[in-house]
Design a protein around this motif. Structure first.
Motif, PDB file in Angstrom:
ATOM      1  N   MET A  41       0.836  -1.205   0.000  1.00  0.00           N
ATOM      2  CA  MET A  41       0.000   0.000   0.000  1.00  0.00           C
ATOM      3  C   MET A  41       0.877   1.264   0.000  1.00  0.00           C
ATOM      4  O   MET A  41       0.685   2.173  -0.806  1.00  0.00           O
ATOM      5  CB  MET A  41      -0.907   0.004   1.228  1.00  0.00           C
ATOM      6  N   VAL A  42       1.907   1.261   0.877  1.00  0.00           N
ATOM      7  CA  VAL A  42       2.789   2.433   0.951  1.00  0.00           C
ATOM      8  C   VAL A  42       3.502   2.628  -0.385  1.00  0.00           C
ATOM      9  O   VAL A  42       3.550   3.741  -0.931  1.00  0.00           O
ATOM     10  CB  VAL A  42       3.822   2.278   2.101  1.00  0.00           C
ATOM     11  N   ALA A  43       4.039   1.513  -0.927  1.00  0.00           N
ATOM     12  CA  ALA A  43       4.773   1.611  -2.194  1.00  0.00           C
ATOM     13  C   ALA A  43       3.866   2.156  -3.287  1.00  0.00           C
ATOM     14  O   ALA A  43       4.249   3.040  -4.064  1.00  0.00           O
ATOM     15  CB  ALA A  43       5.320   0.244  -2.573  1.00  0.00           C
ATOM     16  N   HIS A  44       2.637   1.653  -3.323  1.00  0.00           N
ATOM     17  CA  HIS A  44       1.695   2.095  -4.349  1.00  0.00           C
ATOM     18  C   HIS A  44       1.370   3.571  -4.197  1.00  0.00           C
ATOM     19  O   HIS A  44       1.333   4.326  -5.157  1.00  0.00           O
ATOM     20  CB  HIS A  44       0.424   1.250  -4.267  1.00  0.00           C
ATOM     21  N   ILE A  46       3.176   5.937  -2.854  1.00  0.00           N
ATOM     22  CA  ILE A  46       4.231   6.914  -3.133  1.00  0.00           C
ATOM     23  C   ILE A  46       4.719   6.857  -4.595  1.00  0.00           C
ATOM     24  O   ILE A  46       5.308   7.801  -5.083  1.00  0.00           O
ATOM     25  CB  ILE A  46       5.451   6.809  -2.172  1.00  0.00           C
ATOM     26  N   LYS A  47       4.426   5.738  -5.257  1.00  0.00           N
ATOM     27  CA  LYS A  47       4.957   5.581  -6.616  1.00  0.00           C
ATOM     28  C   LYS A  47       4.383   6.624  -7.590  1.00  0.00           C
ATOM     29  O   LYS A  47       5.132   7.287  -8.315  1.00  0.00           O
ATOM     30  CB  LYS A  47       4.625   4.163  -7.111  1.00  0.00           C
ATOM     31  N   SER A  48       3.053   6.797  -7.563  1.00  0.00           N
ATOM     32  CA  SER A  48       2.431   7.723  -8.528  1.00  0.00           C
ATOM     33  C   SER A  48       2.869   9.172  -8.312  1.00  0.00           C
ATOM     34  O   SER A  48       3.293   9.821  -9.273  1.00  0.00           O
ATOM     35  CB  SER A  48       0.909   7.634  -8.471  1.00  0.00           C
ATOM     36  N   PRO A  49       2.791   9.716  -7.035  1.00  0.00           N
ATOM     37  CA  PRO A  49       3.253  11.097  -6.879  1.00  0.00           C
ATOM     38  C   PRO A  49       4.719  11.283  -7.268  1.00  0.00           C
ATOM     39  O   PRO A  49       5.070  12.307  -7.854  1.00  0.00           O
ATOM     40  CB  PRO A  49       3.058  11.399  -5.386  1.00  0.00           C
ATOM     41  N   LEU A  50       5.559  10.285  -6.985  1.00  0.00           N
ATOM     42  CA  LEU A  50       6.984  10.427  -7.349  1.00  0.00           C
ATOM     43  C   LEU A  50       7.130  10.542  -8.860  1.00  0.00           C
ATOM     44  O   LEU A  50       7.894  11.374  -9.365  1.00  0.00           O
ATOM     45  CB  LEU A  50       7.791   9.224  -6.847  1.00  0.00           C
ATOM     46  N   ASN A  51       6.382   9.715  -9.575  1.00  0.00           N
ATOM     47  CA  ASN A  51       6.474   9.776 -11.033  1.00  0.00           C
ATOM     48  C   ASN A  51       5.952  11.101 -11.564  1.00  0.00           C
ATOM     49  O   ASN A  51       6.504  11.651 -12.527  1.00  0.00           O
ATOM     50  CB  ASN A  51       5.740   8.596 -11.672  1.00  0.00           C
ATOM     51  N   SER A  52       4.909  11.626 -10.905  1.00  0.00           N
ATOM     52  CA  SER A  52       4.398  12.907 -11.410  1.00  0.00           C
ATOM     53  C   SER A  52       5.370  14.054 -11.070  1.00  0.00           C
ATOM     54  O   SER A  52       5.550  14.970 -11.873  1.00  0.00           O
ATOM     55  CB  SER A  52       2.958  13.133 -10.952  1.00  0.00           C
ATOM     56  N   ILE A  53       6.039  13.986  -9.896  1.00  0.00           N
ATOM     57  CA  ILE A  53       7.066  14.994  -9.584  1.00  0.00           C
ATOM     58  C   ILE A  53       8.185  14.930 -10.637  1.00  0.00           C
ATOM     59  O   ILE A  53       8.649  15.959 -11.147  1.00  0.00           O
ATOM     60  CB  ILE A  53       7.674  14.759  -8.172  1.00  0.00           C
ATOM     61  N   LEU A  54       8.572  13.701 -10.990  1.00  0.00           N
ATOM     62  CA  LEU A  54       9.651  13.534 -11.984  1.00  0.00           C
ATOM     63  C   LEU A  54       9.281  14.158 -13.324  1.00  0.00           C
ATOM     64  O   LEU A  54      10.101  14.809 -13.974  1.00  0.00           O
ATOM     65  CB  LEU A  54       9.901  12.035 -12.198  1.00  0.00           C
ATOM     66  N   MET A  55       8.012  13.955 -13.730  1.00  0.00           N
ATOM     67  CA  MET A  55       7.570  14.509 -15.017  1.00  0.00           C
ATOM     68  C   MET A  55       7.640  16.028 -14.988  1.00  0.00           C
ATOM     69  O   MET A  55       8.065  16.679 -15.945  1.00  0.00           O
ATOM     70  CB  MET A  55       6.149  14.036 -15.330  1.00  0.00           C
ATOM     71  N   ALA A  87      11.546   6.188  -6.815  1.00  0.00           N
ATOM     72  CA  ALA A  87      10.453   5.609  -7.611  1.00  0.00           C
ATOM     73  C   ALA A  87      10.785   4.157  -7.959  1.00  0.00           C
ATOM     74  O   ALA A  87       9.915   3.283  -7.959  1.00  0.00           O
ATOM     75  CB  ALA A  87      10.228   6.432  -8.880  1.00  0.00           C
ATOM     76  N   GLN A  88      12.073   3.890  -8.242  1.00  0.00           N
ATOM     77  CA  GLN A  88      12.532   2.540  -8.555  1.00  0.00           C
ATOM     78  C   GLN A  88      12.321   1.625  -7.343  1.00  0.00           C
ATOM     79  O   GLN A  88      11.824   0.511  -7.453  1.00  0.00           O
ATOM     80  CB  GLN A  88      14.025   2.615  -8.926  1.00  0.00           C
ATOM     81  N   LEU A  89      12.650   2.153  -6.151  1.00  0.00           N
ATOM     82  CA  LEU A  89      12.489   1.380  -4.911  1.00  0.00           C
ATOM     83  C   LEU A  89      11.006   1.037  -4.706  1.00  0.00           C
ATOM     84  O   LEU A  89      10.659  -0.116  -4.427  1.00  0.00           O
ATOM     85  CB  LEU A  89      13.029   2.183  -3.722  1.00  0.00           C
ATOM     86  N   ALA A  90      10.132   2.056  -4.880  1.00  0.00           N
ATOM     87  CA  ALA A  90       8.692   1.817  -4.694  1.00  0.00           C
ATOM     88  C   ALA A  90       8.211   0.754  -5.674  1.00  0.00           C
ATOM     89  O   ALA A  90       7.460  -0.161  -5.304  1.00  0.00           O
ATOM     90  CB  ALA A  90       7.928   3.127  -4.892  1.00  0.00           C
ATOM     91  N   SER A  91       8.678   0.857  -6.914  1.00  0.00           N
ATOM     92  CA  SER A  91       8.212  -0.073  -7.931  1.00  0.00           C
ATOM     93  C   SER A  91       8.712  -1.501  -7.626  1.00  0.00           C
ATOM     94  O   SER A  91       7.958  -2.479  -7.762  1.00  0.00           O
ATOM     95  CB  SER A  91       8.726   0.461  -9.262  1.00  0.00           C
ATOM     96  N   GLU A  92       9.977  -1.628  -7.177  1.00  0.00           N
ATOM     97  CA  GLU A  92      10.500  -2.961  -6.875  1.00  0.00           C
ATOM     98  C   GLU A  92       9.843  -3.561  -5.630  1.00  0.00           C
ATOM     99  O   GLU A  92       9.597  -4.762  -5.573  1.00  0.00           O
ATOM    100  CB  GLU A  92      12.026  -2.907  -6.718  1.00  0.00           C
ATOM    101  N   LEU A  93       9.540  -2.701  -4.638  1.00  0.00           N
ATOM    102  CA  LEU A  93       8.843  -3.202  -3.442  1.00  0.00           C
ATOM    103  C   LEU A  93       7.474  -3.749  -3.809  1.00  0.00           C
ATOM    104  O   LEU A  93       7.032  -4.779  -3.307  1.00  0.00           O
ATOM    105  CB  LEU A  93       8.670  -2.061  -2.435  1.00  0.00           C
TER     106      LEU A  93
END
Ligand code: ADP
Length: 263
Positions: A41-44, A46-55, A87-93
């Motif tokens: 749940m945590v990984a999911h 944080i993954k989307s906001p991190l990707n949007s910050i990156l964009m 983002a990589q960490l969240a995705s791998e978790l």
């Protein structure tokens, strides 16, 4: 229920009997599931906001929001690198918790291993060239196949090639090939890179384990790649094995059951 069995033997090592202990592990299993649900749940989340910050950072770095000074560009690039790692960490978790809770895609198909290796080698070609590494698919028997989940096994080969590229200094060599032994079809990824010491070898498949030495200090990673590889291989009733010598290179071998042996 967890079951443990202890044999009883006399002084001449003859079997006298056994004690079997049945242990109710329902609570343990529930806690394990809770932990896994929480991590995913945590990984999911944080993954989307991190990707949007990156964009959004990319938009600024591309100069679409106005000119940047050299210093601002440098700071922003460094921050973007850190966010990419997170983002990589969240995705791998997320991947790991899906695999471990059995939620991975169970769809299986007969996959031509030579073709799979060809596609992956092609995908990593530019990355290898960029580091002056000779990435080659060695010839293997035609039509060698395994019954696997395509996405998962692509992830396995991709993680191993990506590691070989990251842990092999420039001008090295990486070979990828497949062959077969008694009841296995094998995928091999061998490099001439940093290698792994005897002390580190038993731990590299553990979650978050990263080799720490002068040579690996500046190589980014999460320590989850090989844990994911191992979980996927085991979910296919396969095994993974590594032979490696420091400064000589590493040779990872994945053994998957031959189609007729698949359970
Ligand atoms: P990460 O690469 O993100 O640290 P992995 O789980 O993929 O995590 O790998 C665990 C450790 O095993 C790495 O930190 C690295 O030290 C070592 N390792 C993995 N692949 C190789 C390789 N091909 N050559 C040398 N060391 C490797």
């Amino acid at each position: 229920i967890g079951i443990r069995c202890f044999p009883f033997r006399d002084r001449l090592d003859r079997n006298l009997g056994a004690v079997t202990v049945f242990h109710d592990i329902t609570t343990l299993k529930k806690m394990d599931q809770l932990k896994s649900d929480f991590v995913s749940m945590v990984a999911h989340e944080i993954k989307s906001p991190l990707n949007s910050i990156l964009m959004q950072m990319k938009v600024i770095l591309d100069g679409l929001a106005g000119d940047l000074t050299e210093k601002q560009t440098e700071i922003l690039k460094r921050s973007a690198d850190k966010i990419t790692s997170l983002a990589q960490l969240a995705s791998e978790l997320l991947d790991l918790s899906k695999i471990e809770s059995g939620l991975i895609n169970q769809e299986r198909e007969t996959l031509d291993l030579g073709q799979l290796i060809k596609d992956q080698v092609q995908f990593f070609r530019d990355q290898a060239d960029g580091k002056s590494l000779k990435l080659t698919q060695k010839p293997g028997p035609d039509g060698l196949s395994a019954i696997v989940n395509r996405t998962n096994i692509e992830e396995v080969v991709s993680n191993l090639i990506s590691n070989a590229i990251r842990y092999t200094p420039p001008n090295g060599k990486i070979d990828v090939w497949c062959d077969q032994s008694n009841d296995c079809v094998n995928i091999h990824v061998a490099d001439t890179g940093l290698g792994i010491s005897q002390e580190d070898k038993p731990h590299i498949f553990d979650r978050f384990y990263r080799v720490k030495n002068e040579q690996t200090r500046f190589i980014n990673g999460t320590g989850l790649g090989l844990a994911i590889v191992k979980s996927i291989v085991e979910s296919h009733h396969g095994t993974i094995h590594v032979e490696s010598e420091p400064n000589q290179g590493s040779h990872f071998t994945i053994c998957l059951p031959k189609p007729e042996y698949d359970l």
